[in-house]
Write a protein that holds these residues in place. Sequence first.
Motif, PDB file in Angstrom:
ATOM      1  N   HIS A 113       0.838  -1.201   0.000  1.00 55.71           N
ATOM      2  CA  HIS A 113       0.000   0.000   0.000  1.00 55.71           C
ATOM      3  C   HIS A 113       0.874   1.252   0.000  1.00 55.71           C
ATOM      4  O   HIS A 113       0.650   2.192  -0.780  1.00 55.71           O
ATOM      5  CB  HIS A 113      -0.901   0.008   1.243  1.00 55.71           C
ATOM      6  N   GLU A 114       1.849   1.277   0.885  1.00 58.49           N
ATOM      7  CA  GLU A 114       2.719   2.451   0.985  1.00 58.49           C
ATOM      8  C   GLU A 114       3.573   2.623  -0.265  1.00 58.49           C
ATOM      9  O   GLU A 114       3.788   3.740  -0.736  1.00 58.49           O
ATOM     10  CB  GLU A 114       3.607   2.327   2.221  1.00 58.49           C
ATOM     11  N   ALA A 115       4.056   1.507  -0.811  1.00 63.89           N
ATOM     12  CA  ALA A 115       4.938   1.581  -1.988  1.00 63.89           C
ATOM     13  C   ALA A 115       4.206   2.120  -3.194  1.00 63.89           C
ATOM     14  O   ALA A 115       4.746   2.928  -3.959  1.00 63.89           O
ATOM     15  CB  ALA A 115       5.516   0.201  -2.288  1.00 63.89           C
ATOM     16  N   ILE A 276       2.435  21.060 -10.791  1.00 66.18           N
ATOM     17  CA  ILE A 276       1.947  19.759 -10.326  1.00 66.18           C
ATOM     18  C   ILE A 276       3.090  18.926  -9.759  1.00 66.18           C
ATOM     19  O   ILE A 276       2.938  18.246  -8.739  1.00 66.18           O
ATOM     20  CB  ILE A 276       1.234  19.014 -11.476  1.00 66.18           C
ATOM     21  N   GLY A 277       4.262  18.977 -10.414  1.00 67.52           N
ATOM     22  CA  GLY A 277       5.417  18.244  -9.903  1.00 67.52           C
ATOM     23  C   GLY A 277       5.814  18.690  -8.514  1.00 67.52           C
ATOM     24  O   GLY A 277       6.137  17.870  -7.647  1.00 67.52           O
ATOM     25  N   THR A 278       5.786  20.003  -8.269  1.00 70.27           N
ATOM     26  CA  THR A 278       6.143  20.542  -6.955  1.00 70.27           C
ATOM     27  C   THR A 278       5.158  20.094  -5.880  1.00 70.27           C
ATOM     28  O   THR A 278       5.551  19.715  -4.769  1.00 70.27           O
ATOM     29  CB  THR A 278       6.181  22.078  -7.005  1.00 70.27           C
ATOM     30  N   ILE A 279       3.871  20.123  -6.194  1.00 69.07           N
ATOM     31  CA  ILE A 279       2.862  19.676  -5.232  1.00 69.07           C
ATOM     32  C   ILE A 279       3.075  18.208  -4.886  1.00 69.07           C
ATOM     33  O   ILE A 279       2.968  17.798  -3.721  1.00 69.07           O
ATOM     34  CB  ILE A 279       1.445  19.912  -5.801  1.00 69.07           C
ATOM     35  N   GLU A 280       3.414  17.396  -5.885  1.00 73.63           N
ATOM     36  CA  GLU A 280       3.643  15.969  -5.633  1.00 73.63           C
ATOM     37  C   GLU A 280       4.861  15.760  -4.734  1.00 73.63           C
ATOM     38  O   GLU A 280       4.833  14.946  -3.806  1.00 73.63           O
ATOM     39  CB  GLU A 280       3.832  15.232  -6.959  1.00 73.63           C
ATOM     40  N   VAL A 281       5.955  16.487  -5.021  1.00 79.11           N
ATOM     41  CA  VAL A 281       7.178  16.352  -4.217  1.00 79.11           C
ATOM     42  C   VAL A 281       6.908  16.755  -2.771  1.00 79.11           C
ATOM     43  O   VAL A 281       7.316  16.063  -1.821  1.00 79.11           O
ATOM     44  CB  VAL A 281       8.314  17.215  -4.803  1.00 79.11           C
ATOM     45  N   ILE A 282       6.212  17.878  -2.573  1.00 79.86           N
ATOM     46  CA  ILE A 282       5.924  18.347  -1.222  1.00 79.86           C
ATOM     47  C   ILE A 282       5.013  17.371  -0.481  1.00 79.86           C
ATOM     48  O   ILE A 282       5.171  17.144   0.724  1.00 79.86           O
ATOM     49  CB  ILE A 282       5.302  19.757  -1.263  1.00 79.86           C
ATOM     50  N   SER A 283       4.057  16.754  -1.206  1.00 80.16           N
ATOM     51  CA  SER A 283       3.179  15.777  -0.553  1.00 80.16           C
ATOM     52  C   SER A 283       3.970  14.579  -0.047  1.00 80.16           C
ATOM     53  O   SER A 283       3.665  14.033   1.026  1.00 80.16           O
ATOM     54  CB  SER A 283       2.083  15.319  -1.522  1.00 80.16           C
ATOM     55  N   ILE A 284       5.000  14.165  -0.795  1.00 82.32           N
ATOM     56  CA  ILE A 284       5.853  13.051  -0.364  1.00 82.32           C
ATOM     57  C   ILE A 284       6.667  13.458   0.865  1.00 82.32           C
ATOM     58  O   ILE A 284       6.786  12.705   1.839  1.00 82.32           O
ATOM     59  CB  ILE A 284       6.795  12.618  -1.499  1.00 82.32           C
ATOM     60  N   ILE A 285       7.227  14.680   0.826  1.00 83.04           N
ATOM     61  CA  ILE A 285       8.048  15.164   1.943  1.00 83.04           C
ATOM     62  C   ILE A 285       7.233  15.239   3.226  1.00 83.04           C
ATOM     63  O   ILE A 285       7.663  14.781   4.294  1.00 83.04           O
ATOM     64  CB  ILE A 285       8.654  16.544   1.608  1.00 83.04           C
ATOM     65  N   GLU A 287       4.528  13.657   4.011  1.00 84.82           N
ATOM     66  CA  GLU A 287       4.119  12.332   4.476  1.00 84.82           C
ATOM     67  C   GLU A 287       5.285  11.578   5.103  1.00 84.82           C
ATOM     68  O   GLU A 287       5.145  10.951   6.160  1.00 84.82           O
ATOM     69  CB  GLU A 287       3.549  11.520   3.311  1.00 84.82           C
ATOM     70  N   ARG A 288       6.459  11.638   4.455  1.00 87.36           N
ATOM     71  CA  ARG A 288       7.625  10.895   4.955  1.00 87.36           C
ATOM     72  C   ARG A 288       8.128  11.436   6.290  1.00 87.36           C
ATOM     73  O   ARG A 288       8.578  10.686   7.153  1.00 87.36           O
ATOM     74  CB  ARG A 288       8.769  10.973   3.936  1.00 87.36           C
ATOM     75  N   PHE A 289       8.072  12.774   6.473  1.00 86.27           N
ATOM     76  CA  PHE A 289       8.632  13.393   7.677  1.00 86.27           C
ATOM     77  C   PHE A 289       7.559  13.793   8.693  1.00 86.27           C
ATOM     78  O   PHE A 289       7.852  14.455   9.684  1.00 86.27           O
ATOM     79  CB  PHE A 289       9.478  14.613   7.300  1.00 86.27           C
ATOM     80  N   GLY A 290       6.318  13.443   8.419  1.00 87.39           N
ATOM     81  CA  GLY A 290       5.248  13.706   9.372  1.00 87.39           C
ATOM     82  C   GLY A 290       4.982  15.174   9.622  1.00 87.39           C
ATOM     83  O   GLY A 290       4.618  15.572  10.733  1.00 87.39           O
ATOM     84  N   LEU A 296       4.256  24.009   4.114  1.00 83.57           N
ATOM     85  CA  LEU A 296       4.508  22.736   3.430  1.00 83.57           C
ATOM     86  C   LEU A 296       3.346  21.777   3.646  1.00 83.57           C
ATOM     87  O   LEU A 296       2.906  21.087   2.699  1.00 83.57           O
ATOM     88  CB  LEU A 296       5.806  22.101   3.924  1.00 83.57           C
ATOM     89  N   ALA A 297       2.844  21.722   4.863  1.00 84.28           N
ATOM     90  CA  ALA A 297       1.714  20.835   5.154  1.00 84.28           C
ATOM     91  C   ALA A 297       0.476  21.263   4.374  1.00 84.28           C
ATOM     92  O   ALA A 297      -0.281  20.420   3.873  1.00 84.28           O
ATOM     93  CB  ALA A 297       1.424  20.841   6.654  1.00 84.28           C
ATOM     94  N   ALA A 298       0.281  22.570   4.254  1.00 84.95           N
ATOM     95  CA  ALA A 298      -0.887  23.074   3.513  1.00 84.95           C
ATOM     96  C   ALA A 298      -0.814  22.684   2.044  1.00 84.95           C
ATOM     97  O   ALA A 298      -1.803  22.259   1.444  1.00 84.95           O
ATOM     98  CB  ALA A 298      -0.970  24.590   3.660  1.00 84.95           C
ATOM     99  N   ILE A 299       0.403  22.830   1.449  1.00 87.35           N
ATOM    100  CA  ILE A 299       0.573  22.472   0.031  1.00 87.35           C
ATOM    101  C   ILE A 299       0.484  20.960  -0.157  1.00 87.35           C
ATOM    102  O   ILE A 299      -0.147  20.464  -1.086  1.00 87.35           O
ATOM    103  CB  ILE A 299       1.922  22.995  -0.495  1.00 87.35           C
TER     104      ILE A 299
END
Length: 338
Positions: A113-115, A276-285, A287-290, A296-299
């Motif tokens: 699921h996470e992968a 869109i690429g930036t939003i995706e990268v920030i969403s990963i960051i 999630e990974r770092f809580g 950053l959390a808002a984006i």
Amino acid sequence: MAGFILLLNVIGWGVLTLFVAPRQYELGATGVFGVGLGVTAFVLGMRHAFDADHIAAIDNTTRKLMADGQRPLSVGFWFSLGHSTIVFALCLLLSLGVRALAGAVEDDSSALHEATGLIGTSVSAVFLYLIGIMNLVVLVGIVKVFRRMRRGEFDEAALERQLDNRGFLNRLLRGATKAVRKPWHIYPIGLLFGLGFDTATEISLLVLAGGAAAFSLPWYAILVLPILFAAGMTLFDTADGCFMNYAYGWALAKPVRKIYYNLIVTALSVAVALLIGTIEVISIITERFGITTGPLAAIGSLSLDYVGYAVVALFVLTWLFALLVWRFARIEERWSVE
């Protein structure tokens, strides 16, 4: 052409609004599967139609066929139809693969699921950045020619060379586009362009929207997104082909008009890809770092629904601004050579 484009939109929006959106399928952190996600898929297709590769292939083929004495209004349509064939085929295979794994991923916290959420979003973000950067390089080259025109150093040959060099796939398949003798001959060229990694990664983003939530979606909910993606791309590729046909018949397509058009569409492609690429990268960051608070959390928590609406607004505002600049700055009168 209009009938096929209308059919894609009727099927896509009809299935989404009548059968998918009312069910309120949960997509985890990205919210629910609503109309906004369909808008995102549609505008991603629009963005894909504005890629330098697409514009160059349609532009060059239209120019060649008009030089042969034809009036090739359907070049963009056939190119996009070929590309859309690959879009749908890849999504169908991907959706079948996702459904085949459904029984093995009952645990919401499983590694699989996470992968799926991490890999799908990461790969899509990386390639959107690459697409944006490549188109940015093309944009810089066009701007340099534009500035030379503004200083009076008018060189139409340099402009044509710069426009011919747009996009990696266009340069790679330039020989194939030269072999086109009828508008429909570009259909297999569209198939080849559709095999590019940028297409596959954007499709994976659509099908895996919400990560592992895709495992619980019915097949028609998964396939409605690539249909809307193809609807947006086909509409704008077809419009581009018709515009190019009109432009080459409009006082032999004065270079200042072509370069202005290419500036706008390339800039739009760069802006949307990087956004869109930036939003995706920030969403990963996040999630990974809580990360749960701050900008950053808002984006990172932005729903793809809202992103789609924002991109539509960007397209509308950009074109309105471009039309106003063209009209009131008198670009053609100031920078064209009589």
